[in-house]
Design a protein around this motif. Sequence first.
Motif, mmCIF file in Angstrom:
data_model
loop_
_atom_site.group_PDB
_atom_site.id
_atom_site.type_symbol
_atom_site.label_atom_id
_atom_site.label_comp_id
_atom_site.label_asym_id
_atom_site.label_seq_id
_atom_site.Cartn_x
_atom_site.Cartn_y
_atom_site.Cartn_z
ATOM 1 N N GLU A 1 0.857 -1.184 0.000
ATOM 2 C CA GLU A 1 0.000 0.000 0.000
ATOM 3 C C GLU A 1 0.890 1.229 0.000
ATOM 4 N N THR A 2 0.600 2.149 -0.920
ATOM 5 C CA THR A 2 1.359 3.387 -1.023
ATOM 6 C C THR A 2 0.512 4.536 -0.494
ATOM 7 N N VAL A 3 1.105 5.326 0.403
ATOM 8 C CA VAL A 3 0.428 6.489 0.982
ATOM 9 C C VAL A 3 1.178 7.723 0.511
ATOM 10 N N TYR B 1 -0.152 12.523 5.847
ATOM 11 C CA TYR B 1 -0.274 11.148 5.376
ATOM 12 C C TYR B 1 -1.431 10.462 6.083
ATOM 13 N N ALA B 2 -2.422 10.022 5.328
ATOM 14 C CA ALA B 2 -3.561 9.297 5.890
ATOM 15 C C ALA B 2 -3.227 7.804 5.888
ATOM 16 N N ILE B 3 -3.114 7.248 7.067
ATOM 17 C CA ILE B 3 -2.801 5.821 7.201
ATOM 18 C C ILE B 3 -4.091 5.113 7.575
ATOM 19 N N ASP B 4 -4.535 4.229 6.681
ATOM 20 C CA ASP B 4 -5.824 3.562 6.808
ATOM 21 C C ASP B 4 -5.682 2.096 7.195
ATOM 22 N N ALA B 5 -6.337 1.681 8.222
ATOM 23 C CA ALA B 5 -6.660 0.290 8.539
ATOM 24 C C ALA B 5 -5.571 -0.750 8.298
#
Length: 184
Positions: free
Chosen positions: A78-80, A88-92
Amino acid sequence: MALHLHAVVVEGCPTTPYIGTSPRPAVGGYDSFSFTRRTAEQIAADLNRTECGLTASWDGDSLIFTASEEYNGDAFTETVTPDEYGHYAIDALWPWDVWSEDLDPDEQSRAFVRGAQTPHEPADLAYSDTARSAWQRGRREAERLLNPALRGQNRPHRHLVTPEPKPMEAPSTSSHSSPARRRR
């Protein structure tokens, strides 16, 4: 949309608080948080010290998470990328817990989180220089997260923290001009 400031930790690792924002006032589990580049770098460094099957690396401004099958049974990447504010939105990718002062006796961690959550530096003379520095780092981190979203408001934490009321002070007579001067 109002942003809420949170001090969170990766579930099961209560001693590294990260300051992030979320549109939700109460958080936990696999919520998404927005972090500054500095915090995203710290998360990546901390993640790479573990052997959980999930690693992080940087490619320019992009933060790349790579999971092996041992992480959750499914290998993925996964690239943020940063948003327009550089956050930086870091999701789940893992579960979060709310950071608790009760679980973290470290003076610097506590001061860092207090700095992020309070607009005024404590006047405690017993505060060590390292704790004061940590408080100031937390303060700057919170301001970096909240200032762009609030577009120049002077008090970025006013909607997040209710400061203790200050007693009213009588105006100083020396600061007022005499009635004769006011007429001119």
